[in-house]
Design a protein around this motif. Sequence first.
Motif, PDB file in Angstrom:
ATOM      1  N   GLU A  41     -10.628  -2.809   2.055  1.00 32.73           N
ATOM      2  CA  GLU A  41     -11.255  -1.834   1.164  1.00 32.73           C
ATOM      3  C   GLU A  41     -11.742  -0.631   1.979  1.00 32.73           C
ATOM      4  O   GLU A  41     -12.692  -0.721   2.751  1.00 32.73           O
ATOM      5  CB  GLU A  41     -12.422  -2.487   0.424  1.00 32.73           C
ATOM      6  CG  GLU A  41     -12.889  -1.688  -0.784  1.00 32.73           C
ATOM      7  CD  GLU A  41     -13.869  -2.468  -1.636  1.00 32.73           C
ATOM      8  OE1 GLU A  41     -15.060  -2.535  -1.257  1.00 32.73           O
ATOM      9  OE2 GLU A  41     -13.443  -3.038  -2.660  1.00 32.73           O
ATOM     10  N   LYS A  42     -11.085   0.490   1.814  1.00 33.70           N
ATOM     11  CA  LYS A  42     -11.429   1.698   2.550  1.00 33.70           C
ATOM     12  C   LYS A  42     -12.809   2.206   2.138  1.00 33.70           C
ATOM     13  O   LYS A  42     -13.245   2.013   1.014  1.00 33.70           O
ATOM     14  CB  LYS A  42     -10.385   2.784   2.276  1.00 33.70           C
ATOM     15  CG  LYS A  42      -8.963   2.382   2.584  1.00 33.70           C
ATOM     16  CD  LYS A  42      -7.996   3.409   2.017  1.00 33.70           C
ATOM     17  CE  LYS A  42      -6.552   2.955   2.147  1.00 33.70           C
ATOM     18  NZ  LYS A  42      -5.626   3.850   1.453  1.00 33.70           N
ATOM     19  N   LYS A  43     -13.454   2.894   3.067  1.00 34.38           N
ATOM     20  CA  LYS A  43     -14.764   3.453   2.755  1.00 34.38           C
ATOM     21  C   LYS A  43     -14.658   4.479   1.628  1.00 34.38           C
ATOM     22  O   LYS A  43     -15.534   4.566   0.767  1.00 34.38           O
ATOM     23  CB  LYS A  43     -15.375   4.096   3.998  1.00 34.38           C
ATOM     24  CG  LYS A  43     -16.809   4.553   3.793  1.00 34.38           C
ATOM     25  CD  LYS A  43     -17.447   5.025   5.076  1.00 34.38           C
ATOM     26  CE  LYS A  43     -18.904   5.442   4.838  1.00 34.38           C
ATOM     27  NZ  LYS A  43     -19.556   5.897   6.077  1.00 34.38           N
ATOM     28  N   ALA A  44     -13.569   5.264   1.638  1.00 36.42           N
ATOM     29  CA  ALA A  44     -13.369   6.269   0.594  1.00 36.42           C
ATOM     30  C   ALA A  44     -13.260   5.607  -0.780  1.00 36.42           C
ATOM     31  O   ALA A  44     -13.767   6.135  -1.779  1.00 36.42           O
ATOM     32  CB  ALA A  44     -12.125   7.096   0.883  1.00 36.42           C
ATOM     33  N   LYS A  75      -6.347   8.634   2.598  1.00 35.62           N
ATOM     34  CA  LYS A  75      -5.633   8.785   1.334  1.00 35.62           C
ATOM     35  C   LYS A  75      -5.981   7.626   0.413  1.00 35.62           C
ATOM     36  O   LYS A  75      -6.096   6.484   0.851  1.00 35.62           O
ATOM     37  CB  LYS A  75      -4.118   8.816   1.584  1.00 35.62           C
ATOM     38  CG  LYS A  75      -3.272   8.938   0.323  1.00 35.62           C
ATOM     39  CD  LYS A  75      -1.781   8.900   0.642  1.00 35.62           C
ATOM     40  CE  LYS A  75      -0.937   8.966  -0.619  1.00 35.62           C
ATOM     41  NZ  LYS A  75       0.510   8.888  -0.324  1.00 35.62           N
ATOM     42  N   ILE A  76      -6.159   7.920  -0.867  1.00 38.67           N
ATOM     43  CA  ILE A  76      -6.402   6.906  -1.886  1.00 38.67           C
ATOM     44  C   ILE A  76      -5.315   7.031  -2.950  1.00 38.67           C
ATOM     45  O   ILE A  76      -4.994   8.144  -3.380  1.00 38.67           O
ATOM     46  CB  ILE A  76      -7.771   7.100  -2.576  1.00 38.67           C
ATOM     47  CG1 ILE A  76      -8.907   7.057  -1.555  1.00 38.67           C
ATOM     48  CG2 ILE A  76      -7.993   6.027  -3.632  1.00 38.67           C
ATOM     49  CD1 ILE A  76     -10.266   7.336  -2.168  1.00 38.67           C
ATOM     50  N   THR A  77      -4.745   5.900  -3.332  1.00 34.73           N
ATOM     51  CA  THR A  77      -3.755   5.895  -4.409  1.00 34.73           C
ATOM     52  C   THR A  77      -4.275   5.011  -5.538  1.00 34.73           C
ATOM     53  O   THR A  77      -4.621   3.853  -5.317  1.00 34.73           O
ATOM     54  CB  THR A  77      -2.396   5.360  -3.907  1.00 34.73           C
ATOM     55  OG1 THR A  77      -1.989   6.132  -2.779  1.00 34.73           O
ATOM     56  CG2 THR A  77      -1.331   5.483  -4.993  1.00 34.73           C
ATOM     57  N   ILE A  78      -4.330   5.584  -6.746  1.00 35.13           N
ATOM     58  CA  ILE A  78      -4.980   4.909  -7.875  1.00 35.13           C
ATOM     59  C   ILE A  78      -4.054   4.883  -9.078  1.00 35.13           C
ATOM     60  O   ILE A  78      -3.388   5.876  -9.382  1.00 35.13           O
ATOM     61  CB  ILE A  78      -6.272   5.656  -8.273  1.00 35.13           C
ATOM     62  CG1 ILE A  78      -7.155   5.895  -7.043  1.00 35.13           C
ATOM     63  CG2 ILE A  78      -7.057   4.881  -9.326  1.00 35.13           C
ATOM     64  CD1 ILE A  78      -8.037   7.105  -7.174  1.00 35.13           C
ATOM     65  N   GLY A  79      -4.009   3.760  -9.766  1.00 37.97           N
ATOM     66  CA  GLY A  79      -3.278   3.644 -11.021  1.00 37.97           C
ATOM     67  C   GLY A  79      -4.256   3.679 -12.183  1.00 37.97           C
ATOM     68  O   GLY A  79      -5.274   2.981 -12.151  1.00 37.97           O
ATOM     69  N   LEU A  85     -11.790   8.603   9.624  1.00 36.79           N
ATOM     70  CA  LEU A  85     -11.585   7.809   8.412  1.00 36.79           C
ATOM     71  C   LEU A  85     -12.910   7.206   7.954  1.00 36.79           C
ATOM     72  O   LEU A  85     -13.242   7.221   6.769  1.00 36.79           O
ATOM     73  CB  LEU A  85     -10.563   6.703   8.700  1.00 36.79           C
ATOM     74  CG  LEU A  85      -9.983   5.966   7.509  1.00 36.79           C
ATOM     75  CD1 LEU A  85      -9.151   6.895   6.649  1.00 36.79           C
ATOM     76  CD2 LEU A  85      -9.136   4.779   7.981  1.00 36.79           C
ATOM     77  N   LYS A  86     -13.659   6.710   8.911  1.00 30.75           N
ATOM     78  CA  LYS A  86     -14.962   6.110   8.616  1.00 30.75           C
ATOM     79  C   LYS A  86     -15.939   7.145   8.065  1.00 30.75           C
ATOM     80  O   LYS A  86     -16.752   6.854   7.188  1.00 30.75           O
ATOM     81  CB  LYS A  86     -15.526   5.470   9.893  1.00 30.75           C
ATOM     82  CG  LYS A  86     -16.828   4.724   9.699  1.00 30.75           C
ATOM     83  CD  LYS A  86     -17.280   4.094  11.005  1.00 30.75           C
ATOM     84  CE  LYS A  86     -18.620   3.383  10.839  1.00 30.75           C
ATOM     85  NZ  LYS A  86     -19.083   2.789  12.111  1.00 30.75           N
TER      86      LYS A  86
END
Length: 288
Positions: free
Chosen positions: A274-277, A92-96, A85-86
């Motif tokens: 806050e994910k690195k991706a 996974k990223i979910t965006i609106g 993940l790092k």
Amino acid sequence: MELRQLKYFLKAKELLNFTEAARVLNISQSTLSQQIKQLENELDVPLFNRIGKRITLTEAGNLFSEYALQSIHRANEGFLLLQDLKNLNTGKITIGVIYSMRIPFAKTLIQFATHYPNIKIQVVFGTTKDLLEKLNLHQFDFVLTFHEKAKESHLNYHPLLSSNMVLVTAKKSSLAQKSMLSLNEVAKLPLALPFSGYSTIQFFEEVFSQKNLNPNICMEINDIPTLFEIVKTGQWHTILSDTSINDPDVVAIPIKGKNMRRTIMIISLKEAYEKKAVKKLYELLTTN
């Protein structure tokens, strides 16, 4: 119960000798004995029979060893997963996203997916109201939308880009050659606008109201591609952000007024990890 205690227990089980197990683990024998004793006290059952300097595994110790080994393996798998993940090898990223951002966002999305093919991306288009509601329910990592209202303390706001509000008309329309229109002129035109809930129509309802204008709104449609098809007939016009215009059969005409420029924001929850991706996607959005 700690992972190191399980590791100590499994090494002692393997070698059946506390002194040798302590040497291999690079700890003192007293430390090893103390940690295993604490584990036995927590489990409320002896794991080893102690016969002089010899040790043997009890029935409970033998049964427990299988679960201890599974725990160690699962922890190691979790560590490797977090490393992936790092290193952006999974996740996974979910965006609106509001519809007005579909064209510039698509370019960034393609770039991100090309660089990080192992990251799963879910994109949901919607109205500002719906997207913010879902963000507050932790359904998105962040949203891209206009935001003119007072900022809420639990949200992060990062300005992304400015966009001009324009009248969209058919290329064959008599208005197509106009370089600019006033709000008075726009109000008199037959308009097909985004449905209530879209930030664009809310914005213009307020603007028209401030000027005491009653626009000629003939249709409200909650699907932007359909709006374009209506506009292409030449009988109706719509008002959108210039970032959403990418059709050779329509033209965008600027609307006079100092308030016709709006800012698209990246909005996220302050309390959320806050994910690195997500950070990498932010970087691409702000540099494109």
